[in-house]
Every structure is written in structure tokens, then in C-alpha cells.
Design a protein around this motif. Structure first.
Motif, short mmCIF file in Angstrom:
data_model
loop_
_atom_site.label_atom_id
_atom_site.label_comp_id
_atom_site.label_asym_id
_atom_site.label_seq_id
_atom_site.Cartn_x
_atom_site.Cartn_y
_atom_site.Cartn_z
N LYS A 43 0.73 -1.20 -0.14
CA LYS A 43 0.11 0.05 -0.09
C LYS A 43 0.89 1.31 -0.11
CE LYS A 43 -3.86 0.15 2.56
NZ LYS A 43 -4.87 0.04 3.49
N VAL A 44 1.97 1.32 0.76
CA VAL A 44 2.87 2.18 0.58
C VAL A 44 3.60 2.70 -0.84
CG1 VAL A 44 5.01 3.27 1.70
CG2 VAL A 44 3.31 2.25 3.20
N LYS A 45 3.62 1.67 -1.60
CA LYS A 45 4.38 1.86 -2.77
C LYS A 45 3.29 2.48 -3.72
CE LYS A 45 7.29 -2.11 -2.89
NZ LYS A 45 7.65 -3.54 -3.47
N VAL A 46 2.04 2.20 -3.62
CA VAL A 46 0.74 2.86 -4.07
C VAL A 46 0.86 4.53 -3.59
CG1 VAL A 46 -1.55 3.25 -4.60
CG2 VAL A 46 -0.56 0.89 -4.33
N PHE A 47 1.21 4.51 -2.35
CA PHE A 47 0.90 5.98 -1.93
C PHE A 47 2.18 6.67 -2.53
CE2 PHE A 47 3.19 8.66 1.54
CZ PHE A 47 2.04 9.47 1.76
N GLU A 48 3.41 6.07 -2.42
CA GLU A 48 4.64 6.92 -2.86
C GLU A 48 4.26 7.42 -4.40
OE1 GLU A 48 7.74 4.23 -0.45
OE2 GLU A 48 7.55 3.92 -2.62
N ALA A 196 6.79 15.90 -17.34
CA ALA A 196 6.40 15.35 -16.02
C ALA A 196 4.89 15.47 -15.71
CB ALA A 196 6.93 16.18 -14.66
N ILE A 197 4.11 16.26 -16.50
CA ILE A 197 2.66 16.39 -16.21
C ILE A 197 2.06 14.88 -16.83
CG2 ILE A 197 0.75 17.56 -16.88
CD1 ILE A 197 2.54 20.06 -16.91
N PRO A 198 2.07 14.78 -18.01
CA PRO A 198 1.64 13.37 -18.55
C PRO A 198 2.19 12.14 -17.92
CG PRO A 198 3.07 14.14 -20.38
CD PRO A 198 2.94 15.29 -19.09
N THR A 199 3.44 12.35 -17.53
CA THR A 199 4.22 11.02 -17.00
C THR A 199 3.68 10.66 -15.45
OG1 THR A 199 6.13 11.49 -18.20
CG2 THR A 199 6.32 9.86 -16.51
N LEU A 200 3.69 11.92 -14.84
CA LEU A 200 3.19 11.63 -13.30
C LEU A 200 1.59 11.23 -13.36
CD1 LEU A 200 5.39 14.39 -11.18
CD2 LEU A 200 5.47 11.85 -11.81
N LEU A 201 1.05 12.01 -14.18
CA LEU A 201 -0.45 11.68 -14.41
C LEU A 201 -0.57 10.23 -14.68
CD1 LEU A 201 -3.44 12.78 -14.14
CD2 LEU A 201 -3.39 13.42 -16.75
N ALA A 202 -0.18 9.79 -15.43
CA ALA A 202 -0.49 8.47 -15.95
C ALA A 202 0.19 7.57 -15.06
CB ALA A 202 0.51 8.15 -17.07
N ALA A 203 1.26 7.65 -14.56
CA ALA A 203 1.84 6.63 -13.23
C ALA A 203 0.99 6.55 -11.97
CB ALA A 203 3.20 7.35 -12.93
N THR A 204 0.26 7.82 -11.68
CA THR A 204 -0.28 8.00 -10.52
C THR A 204 -1.79 7.11 -10.96
OG1 THR A 204 0.27 9.95 -9.87
CG2 THR A 204 -1.78 9.32 -8.93
N GLY A 205 -2.49 7.30 -11.90
CA GLY A 205 -3.80 6.99 -12.29
C GLY A 205 -3.68 5.40 -12.54
N TYR A 206 -2.60 5.13 -13.31
CA TYR A 206 -2.21 3.45 -13.23
C TYR A 206 -2.24 2.87 -12.15
CZ TYR A 206 -0.18 -0.91 -15.11
OH TYR A 206 -0.06 -2.26 -15.11
N SER A 207 -1.27 3.38 -11.29
CA SER A 207 -0.79 2.61 -10.07
C SER A 207 -2.23 2.62 -9.18
CB SER A 207 0.25 3.26 -9.21
OG SER A 207 0.28 2.66 -7.97
N VAL A 208 -3.00 3.53 -9.06
CA VAL A 208 -4.23 3.65 -8.09
C VAL A 208 -5.16 2.59 -8.60
CG1 VAL A 208 -6.04 5.04 -7.27
CG2 VAL A 208 -3.85 5.98 -7.28
N TYR A 209 -5.39 2.55 -9.95
CA TYR A 209 -6.47 1.70 -10.42
C TYR A 209 -6.02 0.34 -10.43
CZ TYR A 209 -9.30 -0.72 -14.16
OH TYR A 209 -9.93 -1.49 -14.67
N PRO A 221 -7.45 10.55 3.51
CA PRO A 221 -6.92 11.44 4.47
C PRO A 221 -5.40 11.38 4.34
CG PRO A 221 -8.64 10.47 5.78
CD PRO A 221 -8.51 9.73 4.58
N LEU A 222 -4.74 10.22 4.19
CA LEU A 222 -3.27 9.90 4.34
C LEU A 222 -2.98 10.22 3.20
CD1 LEU A 222 -1.15 8.66 6.20
CD2 LEU A 222 -1.53 6.47 4.79
N PHE A 223 -3.54 9.84 2.21
CA PHE A 223 -3.18 10.31 0.61
C PHE A 223 -3.11 11.82 0.40
CE2 PHE A 223 -2.83 5.96 0.15
CZ PHE A 223 -2.50 5.39 -0.81
N GLY A 224 -4.17 12.37 1.02
CA GLY A 224 -4.24 13.91 0.99
C GLY A 224 -3.28 14.47 1.58
N ILE A 225 -2.87 13.97 2.70
CA ILE A 225 -1.78 14.77 3.50
C ILE A 225 -0.58 14.86 2.79
CG2 ILE A 225 -0.58 14.63 5.63
CD1 ILE A 225 -2.81 13.92 7.28
N GLY A 226 -0.10 13.52 2.18
CA GLY A 226 1.11 13.38 1.62
C GLY A 226 0.95 14.17 0.18
N GLY A 227 -0.10 14.12 -0.47
CA GLY A 227 -0.29 15.10 -1.57
C GLY A 227 0.03 16.53 -1.43
#
Length: 277
Positions: A43-48, A196-209, A221-227
Motif C-alpha cells: 500500500k505504501v508503494k501505491v502511496f509513493e 512530468a505532467i503526463p508522466t506523473l498523471l499516467a503513473a498515478t492513475g495507473y498505479s491507483v487503478y 486522508p493519508l493520501f491527501g496529507i502526503g499530496g
């Protein structure tokens, strides 16, 4: 939410934001920081990866005027259309390779010692490129991101693909790769920010999904604080880096990578620090 867990999330967010756009590897630092904080697990890997969205939003805010111009000119301005095509072309190599090799990389390379080795190798590459560029002062072929060709974008995209190896640094690969391929330091850095914009967007969306089964509403809340921590620190870092590159090269980051990598390997070898995978 547990206070200690919230503090760990804030620290991880700050680490992400301060390292995402410097050529020192945010993923590598997150792995090491998570190990020291005993903040590890699937779960932390997804958070990162998810908190990278905060850093991405910082870039969007910093370059909002240019991004607005790009969006406004998508259907009518050839310069903006060319810029978007270059971003897509540069994004594709890492995206395609990531789909095929992400699982294998996570299994074998997401641990402190491989990260430390990547730190050292990346530092040596930066020193070599900077030494090469000093003998070719004023010979940059491209001074602005608007002067890039599709071929330039593809080569930088191939360089970014090396950042799939944790510890390599996405920004380092794109900035140093751009300089190696003839871009000025300023043009390389700015294109790295935009990429970074398309790269990080794609990485975040893909990992979370992909790992959504690991997550629940209670994690928001945890993800929000980190974000939020990632956004604030990334915004400060982007502002600072744009000023820094006007008068400095990246040699200091190269030596930092090498020394830090050696320290991690030494502490692991002599069991001075118990690095958790």
C-alpha cells in the motif's frame, strides 16, 4: 488518523516534492525514507506513486500561463500543436516499457541497495555530461523547447525510460539526456517539467487503478496529507531550481548522489542501518 502515521505521510510528501524535479531520484529517496521510517509495504508503494500528483499540480500551477496558451492553441496554433505532439512522443517510451516491465522492476529493484547503486551510476553519468558540456560552451543546438523536433522529443523520451530503474531519477534522465542531445540547460529543464505532467498523471492513475483492491476510503486522508505536502515542497523546489540553473551546473547533485549511494551501501554492508525492503 494515527498522528505518527500522519507525520510519516507528511515527511514522505516533503521528500517527494523536494526531490521530484532535482536530478537525484524521488523514487529512490522515497524508498530510503520509507525504510528508515518503517513505512513500507504494498500500500505504501501505491502511496509513493499517488503523491506524485501533488508535485505534478505544482508544475501545472507554476507554468499555468504557458499551459493555458497550449490549451487555447490546440486547434489553431501550429507551435502549440507541435509542442503537444513532442510531449506525447517523449511520454510514450517510458509508458510502453513501464507497462511491460513495471512488475519485474518492483519485485527486484525497489530496495535500498539497488537504489544506492543507481544513485552512484547516475552521479557518474552527470559528471561525464557536465565535463563534456564545459568543452562545448555555447554550442547548444536548441535554446527553447519550441525549437525541438519530434526526433529530439523521442530521444529524450528514451532517456526518461531509464528512470523506470528506481534511483535513476526521471528529471535527471530527461534533463541530462536533453543536454547530451543538444538542448540547452534551460530548455532541457523546462521540457523535463512539462514532460512530468503526463508522466506523473499516467503513473498515478495507473498505479491507483491497478492496486485499487489495496485501498479504501479510510486511506484518503493519508493520501491527501502526503499530496498537499508534496505540492508545497515541489512548488518551492521548482521555483528554486529555475533560479539555480541560470548560474550553476548539476555537478553538486552528481557528487551528492555518489556520496549518498556509498553511505547507503556502507551502512547496509556493516549493518549500521537495517534497511527494510
Amino acid at each position: 488518523m494515527d498522528i505518527l502515521l500522519a507525520i510519516k505521510a507528511i515527511i514522505m510528501g516533503l521528500v517527494e516534492g523536494f526531490t521530484e524535479f532535482l536530478p537525484i531520484s524521488s523514487t529512490g529517496h522515497l524508498i530510503l525514507a520509507g525504510s528508515l521510517l518503517n513505512f513500507t509495504g504494498e500500500k505504501v508503494k501505491v502511496f509513493e506513486i499517488a503523491i506524485q500528483a501533488g508535485a505534478m499540480l505544482a508544475v501545472i500551477w507554476e507554468f499555468r500561463v504557458r499551459i493555458g496558451a497550449v490549451l487555447a492553441g490546440l486547434t489553431s496554433d501550429p507551435k502549440q500543436q507541435k509542442f503537444v505532439v513532442n510531449l506525447i512522443v517523449a511520454f510514450l517510451p517510458a509508458a510502453v516499457l513501464g507497462l511491460f516491465f513495471a512488475k519485474m522492476i518492483k519485485q527486484h529493484l525497489f530496495s535500498p541497495v539497488p537504489v544506492a547503486l543507481a544513485f552512484i551510476v547516475g552521479g557518474i553519468v552527470i559528471l561525464w555530461v557536465e565535463k563534456r558540456n564545459k568543452s562545448r560552451v555555447g554550442l547548444a543546438r536548441i535554446e527553447s523547447v519550441d525549437d525541438m523536433t519530434i526526433r529530439d522529443a523521442f530521444k529524450i523520451g528514451c532517456a526518461q525510460a531509464f528512470a523506470l530503474i528506481p534511483g535513476t531519477s526521471r528529471s535527471g534522465a530527461t534533463i541530462i539526456g536533453g543536454m547530451l542531445f543538444g538542448l540547452s540547460r534551460k530548455a532541457s529543464t523546462e521540457f523535463s517539467f512539462f514532460l512530468a505532467i503526463p508522466t506523473l498523471l499516467a503513473a498515478t492513475g495507473y498505479s491507483v487503478y491497478k492496486d485499487r483492491a489495496l485501498l479504501s476510503v479510510a486511506d484518503l486522508p493519508l493520501f491527501g496529507i502526503g499530496g498537499v505536502a508534496s505540492f508545497i515542497s515541489a512548488f518551492l523546489c521548482v521555483r528554486w531550481l529555475l533560479r539555480f540553473i541560470s548560474t550553476h551546473d548539476f555537478t553538486v547533485f552528481a557528487w551528492y548522489r555518489i556520496v549518498f549511494g556509498i553511505v547507503v551501501i556502507a551502512t547496509a554492508h556493516y549493518n549500521w542501518v537495517v534497511w527494510a525492503d
